[in-house]
Write a protein that holds these residues in place. Structure first.
Motif, PDB file in Angstrom:
ATOM      1  N   GLN A   5       0.878  -1.453   0.050  1.00  0.00           N
ATOM      2  CA  GLN A   5       0.078  -0.080   0.088  1.00  0.00           C
ATOM      3  C   GLN A   5       1.030   1.252   0.059  1.00  0.00           C
ATOM      4  O   GLN A   5       0.653   2.289  -0.675  1.00  0.00           O
ATOM      5  N   TYR A  12       1.838   6.667  -6.881  1.00  0.00           N
ATOM      6  CA  TYR A  12       0.917   7.695  -7.355  1.00  0.00           C
ATOM      7  C   TYR A  12       1.137   8.944  -7.064  1.00  0.00           C
ATOM      8  O   TYR A  12       0.838  10.055  -7.797  1.00  0.00           O
ATOM      9  N   GLY A  58      -5.926   3.782 -13.148  1.00  0.00           N
ATOM     10  CA  GLY A  58      -5.975   3.640 -11.894  1.00  0.00           C
ATOM     11  C   GLY A  58      -7.184   3.169 -11.411  1.00  0.00           C
ATOM     12  O   GLY A  58      -7.482   2.344 -10.639  1.00  0.00           O
ATOM     13  N   LEU A  59      -8.324   3.781 -12.086  1.00  0.00           N
ATOM     14  CA  LEU A  59      -9.678   3.377 -11.766  1.00  0.00           C
ATOM     15  C   LEU A  59      -9.912   2.020 -12.303  1.00  0.00           C
ATOM     16  O   LEU A  59     -10.496   1.241 -11.702  1.00  0.00           O
ATOM     17  N   GLN A  61      -7.831  -0.448 -12.806  1.00  0.00           N
ATOM     18  CA  GLN A  61      -7.137  -1.040 -11.732  1.00  0.00           C
ATOM     19  C   GLN A  61      -7.942  -1.496 -10.485  1.00  0.00           C
ATOM     20  O   GLN A  61      -8.121  -2.660 -10.313  1.00  0.00           O
ATOM     21  N   VAL A  62      -8.319  -0.397  -9.893  1.00  0.00           N
ATOM     22  CA  VAL A  62      -9.064  -0.627  -8.641  1.00  0.00           C
ATOM     23  C   VAL A  62     -10.575  -1.708  -8.986  1.00  0.00           C
ATOM     24  O   VAL A  62     -10.724  -2.143  -8.067  1.00  0.00           O
ATOM     25  N   PHE A  63     -11.210  -1.228  -9.990  1.00  0.00           N
ATOM     26  CA  PHE A  63     -12.736  -1.584  -9.982  1.00  0.00           C
ATOM     27  C   PHE A  63     -12.485  -3.221 -11.019  1.00  0.00           C
ATOM     28  O   PHE A  63     -13.683  -3.824 -10.831  1.00  0.00           O
TER      29      PHE A  63
END
Length: 64
Positions: A5, A12, A58-59, A61-63
């Motif tokens: 993390q 980022y 990035g979004l 990868q998160v979702f």
């Protein structure tokens, strides 16, 4: 906070800082040069699309 993390957050934040520095450099160059309005719009559009692509990546990868 785990190491992964911390690594992701640092990455980022570092990339975001680079985008800010690039924007400041471009602003300085465009203000000192004799650049037409169309050229300024194109430069800022390309910079914005690069930032937007980074955010969308990035979004995704998160979702997913």
């Amino acid at each position: 906070m785990t190491f992964e993390q911390f690594e992701a957050l640092s990455f980022y934040l570092g990339i975001s800082g680079l985008f800010v520095l690039i924007a400041l450099a471009i602003k300085d160059i465009l203000s000192k040069g004799d650049v037409p309005v169309y050229g300024k719009v194109m430069v800022w559009l390309v910079l914005f699309l690069g930032c937007a692509g980074f955010l969308v990546k990035g979004l995704i990868q998160v979702f997913f």
